[in-house]
Design a protein around this motif. Structure first.
Motif, PDB file in Angstrom:
ATOM      1  N   THR A   1      15.311  12.880  15.090  1.00 27.58           N
ATOM      2  CA  THR A   1      15.231  11.488  15.549  1.00 27.58           C
ATOM      3  C   THR A   1      13.933  11.196  16.289  1.00 27.58           C
ATOM      4  O   THR A   1      13.517  10.042  16.373  1.00 27.58           O
TER       5      THR A   1
ATOM      6  N   LYS B   1       7.709   8.968  11.996  1.00 25.53           N
ATOM      7  CA  LYS B   1       7.925   8.698  10.579  1.00 25.53           C
ATOM      8  C   LYS B   1       7.288   7.362  10.209  1.00 25.53           C
ATOM      9  O   LYS B   1       7.031   6.525  11.071  1.00 25.53           O
TER      10      LYS B   1
ATOM     11  N   GLU C   1       8.155   3.968   8.757  1.00 26.08           N
ATOM     12  CA  GLU C   1       9.408   3.215   8.645  1.00 26.08           C
ATOM     13  C   GLU C   1       9.174   1.889   7.939  1.00 26.08           C
ATOM     14  O   GLU C   1       8.247   1.154   8.275  1.00 26.08           O
TER      15      GLU C   1
ATOM     16  N   GLN D   1      14.206  -3.134  11.267  1.00 24.31           N
ATOM     17  CA  GLN D   1      14.464  -2.072  12.235  1.00 24.31           C
ATOM     18  C   GLN D   1      15.913  -2.022  12.687  1.00 24.31           C
ATOM     19  O   GLN D   1      16.430  -0.957  13.049  1.00 24.31           O
TER      20      GLN D   1
ATOM     21  N   VAL E   1      20.146   4.229   7.592  1.00 21.20           N
ATOM     22  CA  VAL E   1      18.781   4.759   7.549  1.00 21.20           C
ATOM     23  C   VAL E   1      18.696   5.817   6.453  1.00 21.20           C
ATOM     24  O   VAL E   1      19.360   6.854   6.515  1.00 21.20           O
TER      25      VAL E   1
ATOM     26  N   THR F   1      16.360   8.501   4.879  1.00 19.34           N
ATOM     27  CA  THR F   1      15.162   9.270   5.237  1.00 19.34           C
ATOM     28  C   THR F   1      14.746  10.131   4.055  1.00 19.34           C
ATOM     29  O   THR F   1      15.582  10.845   3.474  1.00 19.34           O
TER      30      THR F   1
ATOM     31  N   MET G   1      16.579  -0.535  -0.522  1.00 20.03           N
ATOM     32  CA  MET G   1      16.258  -1.246   0.710  1.00 20.03           C
ATOM     33  C   MET G   1      16.027  -2.734   0.447  1.00 20.03           C
ATOM     34  O   MET G   1      16.545  -3.595   1.169  1.00 20.03           O
TER      35      MET G   1
ATOM     36  N   VAL H   1      19.814  -1.780   5.079  1.00 21.02           N
ATOM     37  CA  VAL H   1      19.149  -0.492   4.833  1.00 21.02           C
ATOM     38  C   VAL H   1      17.693  -0.536   5.273  1.00 21.02           C
ATOM     39  O   VAL H   1      16.985  -1.506   5.003  1.00 21.02           O
ATOM     40  N   LYS H   2      17.287   0.513   5.961  1.00 18.51           N
ATOM     41  CA  LYS H   2      15.855   0.708   6.230  1.00 18.51           C
ATOM     42  C   LYS H   2      15.462   2.100   5.752  1.00 18.51           C
ATOM     43  O   LYS H   2      16.323   2.974   5.554  1.00 18.51           O
TER      44      LYS H   2
ATOM     45  N   ALA I   1      12.937   5.540   6.107  1.00 19.61           N
ATOM     46  CA  ALA I   1      12.054   6.378   6.935  1.00 19.61           C
ATOM     47  C   ALA I   1      11.484   7.487   6.065  1.00 19.61           C
ATOM     48  O   ALA I   1      12.209   8.103   5.280  1.00 19.61           O
TER      49      ALA I   1
ATOM     50  N   ASN J   1      21.505   8.462   7.303  1.00 20.55           N
ATOM     51  CA  ASN J   1      22.021   8.535   8.675  1.00 20.55           C
ATOM     52  C   ASN J   1      22.021   9.978   9.184  1.00 20.55           C
ATOM     53  O   ASN J   1      22.992  10.471   9.778  1.00 20.55           O
ATOM     54  N   ASN J   2      20.887  10.659   8.904  1.00 21.92           N
ATOM     55  CA  ASN J   2      20.609  12.014   9.404  1.00 21.92           C
ATOM     56  C   ASN J   2      21.509  13.096   8.821  1.00 21.92           C
ATOM     57  O   ASN J   2      21.626  14.183   9.393  1.00 21.92           O
TER      58      ASN J   2
END
Length: 509
Positions: free
Chosen positions: A346, A350, A352, A356, A361, A363, A384, A391-392, A394, A481-482
């Motif tokens: 986190t 990055k 992006e 925001q 997210v 990635t 996106m 949606v964003k 990274a 989301n990681n």
């Protein structure tokens, strides 16, 4: 239900979306719930609302909408002195407002009409049934010039019979949403589907009544093309079909209590063909060679291609079931994997893109020299853009900063510098590389920055070291989301789970 919803979309100028609706809806894990309908609308970017409306507010509803009427999804249209209701497999009915309100539970689904739709060019040749009809008509026009009046009438009956036979097979394979469905739902007492697919229609495990028309009329057309004199004998054979016609009528009237309009059409054509034998007395020419040749050609061909059509339909249904299983969020979530040092992830710098505040997210860990990274970036940015509020994106890189011989390292350096100095240009710069596929020389000439700050090098090193700690020795790595996106899924398939990723499991209507 599907045909009703597609018609509703088409009526509101969502022509393309109407064509795309079927697979998305049928493969939805919650099919055929109202949530499946509204969620599919969301996937197609169609503004919609599902709500329970007090009956006293009925007059405030739009002119046309979907409603739960007598526990069925119904297309409703308000008219001057009545309400038109249309349900799947049933003819359109006009009822009074009071009758509608008494059988309506208040639930509606409505969409915003597409006011910007471009009128769709009608291409008849895209419709296989219409194309078949045109082909048969052209065949008749060509052949009638070579045949006698009697033979021309006979050929016309055979061609029409073949066309109807194809509609019967199509109805047996899957309930047609076009011509056949309209013919087969003329009234509440008509249902081709109920008759054609009934167990009583089966003769053996490999032959049923739906096979007989296409075999007979194909057989007849081939005879007409080879030797028109043999048509008299074919008319005589039609007379022998009278018992089958009587059985078909008994089956529909007494046992199934449903009329099959297509079956009745076949019966009428056979009776007309039998009448030709009675009206035109002539010597019956049983040309055994022609009959045998036609039989040997038609029967093996049909029973060779028939399994293909039915297996194809079976595979489509199996694929839908597998897709439905794959689209379950519980399955997707179970296959996701955690990453090591998520807190550090986190904090890593990055690139992006997007809003925001978007809750989902995606990635991507990329390498400029990786061809698969181009596809991953294209899918991610398309996702996106289609879901700007949700949606964003990274992006960072898995590149060894100590490898000075890597010619693509400069791409990552310049992208991070552009992100710092010219943030409004970063999407164009990264798209030029991953989507436009510019050469290294052309991209560098366009986007090379005069000065690369020391912080860029530090960022790329921290990204590389974090990838090492997770054993990410490949690209692209795809996260949402990681969490790692399972290998069984493509980024574009995340659209199925946006609601779940935003809010957890949805509450179904």
């Amino acid at each position: 239900m599907k045909a009703i919803i597609e018609k509703y979309l088409y009526n509101n100028n969502y022509n393309k979306e109407s064509n795309d609706f079927e697979n998305l809806f049928l493969s939805h894990p919650n099919y055929p719930s109202l949530f499946a309908i509204t969620d599919t609308f969301d996937l197609l970017s169609i503004e919609n609302i599902a709500a329970k409306v007090p009956k006293e507010q009925f007059l405030e509803l739009p002119e046309s909408f979907l409603a739960l009427f007598k526990d069925e999804v119904t297309l409703v249209k308000k008219e001057q002195n009545s309400i038109a209701v249309e349900t799947e497999g049933k003819s359109k009915q006009k009822i009074t407002t009071d009758e509608f309100l008494n059988n309506w539970n208040g639930i509606v689904v409505a969409i915003e009409p597409n006011l910007e739709a471009v009128p769709e060019k009608i291409n008849l040749f895209n419709n296989k049934i219409v194309l078949l009809g045109i082909t048969l008509l052209l065949l008749f026009i060509i052949e009638m010039q070579l045949l006698t009046f009697f033979s021309s009438i006979h050929l016309a009956i055979l061609l029409i019979g073949f066309f109807v036979s194809v509609l019967i097979i199509d109805e047996k394979l899957h309930k047609t949403d076009g011509i056949a469905s309209k013919i087969c739902t003329l009234s509440k007492n008509t249902s081709c589907d109920s008759v054609i697919k009934s167990e009583s229609a089966a003769i053996t495990t490999w032959l049923d009544f739906s096979d007989l028309p296409i075999l007979f009329f194909s057989f007849g057309i081939l005879i007409a093309l080879i030797n028109e004199k043999a048509l008299i004998a074919l008319s005589f054979i039609s007379v022998l079909s009278i018992p089958l016609i009587l059985y078909s009528l008994w089956l529909q009237k007494i046992k199934l209590k449903k009329w099959c309009v297509l079956c009745l059409a076949i019966s009428v054509l056979l009776i007309a063909q039998s009448s030709l034998f009675l009206l035109y007395e002539s010597v019956i020419d049983f040309n055994y060679e022609v009959f045998l040749l036609s039989f040997v050609v038609v029967v093996p061909i049909w029973f060779f291609i028939k399994p293909y059509f039915f297996d194809l339909e079976k595979r489509k249904k199996e694929t839908l079931e597998l897709t439905k299983f794959k689209r379950r969020f519980t399955v997707f979530n179970a296959l996701q994997k955690e990453v090591v040092n998520v807190e550090e992830l986190t904090t890593i710098s990055k690139i992006e893109l997007g809003l925001q505040s978007a809750p989902v997210v995606v990635t991507l860990i990329l390498s400029p020299s990786c061809g698969h990274c181009h596809t991953a970036f294209k899918e991610a940015i398309d996702l996106m853009k289609a879901n700007k509020e949700r949606v964003k994106l990274a992006i960072f890189f898995n590149l060894n900063p100590d490898n000075k011989e890597n010619p693509f390292y400069t791409i990552a350096e310049n992208l991070f510098q552009i992100d710092q100095d010219l943030p409004d240009k970063i999407e164009e710069a990264i798209s030029d590389w991953h989507i436009q596929n510019m050469s290294l020389e052309d991209w560098t000439e366009k986007w090379s920055q005069k000065l690369i700050s020391l912080s860029v090098g530090d960022n790329l090193r921290s990204q590389y070291e974090w990838c090492l700690s997770n054993d990410f020795n490949y690209t692209p790595v795809k996260l949402v989301n990681n969490k790692i996106i399972p290998n069984e899924y493509e980024i574009k398939e995340l659209r199925y789970f946006l609601s779940d990723l935003e809010e957890g499991q949805p509450v179904l209507v």
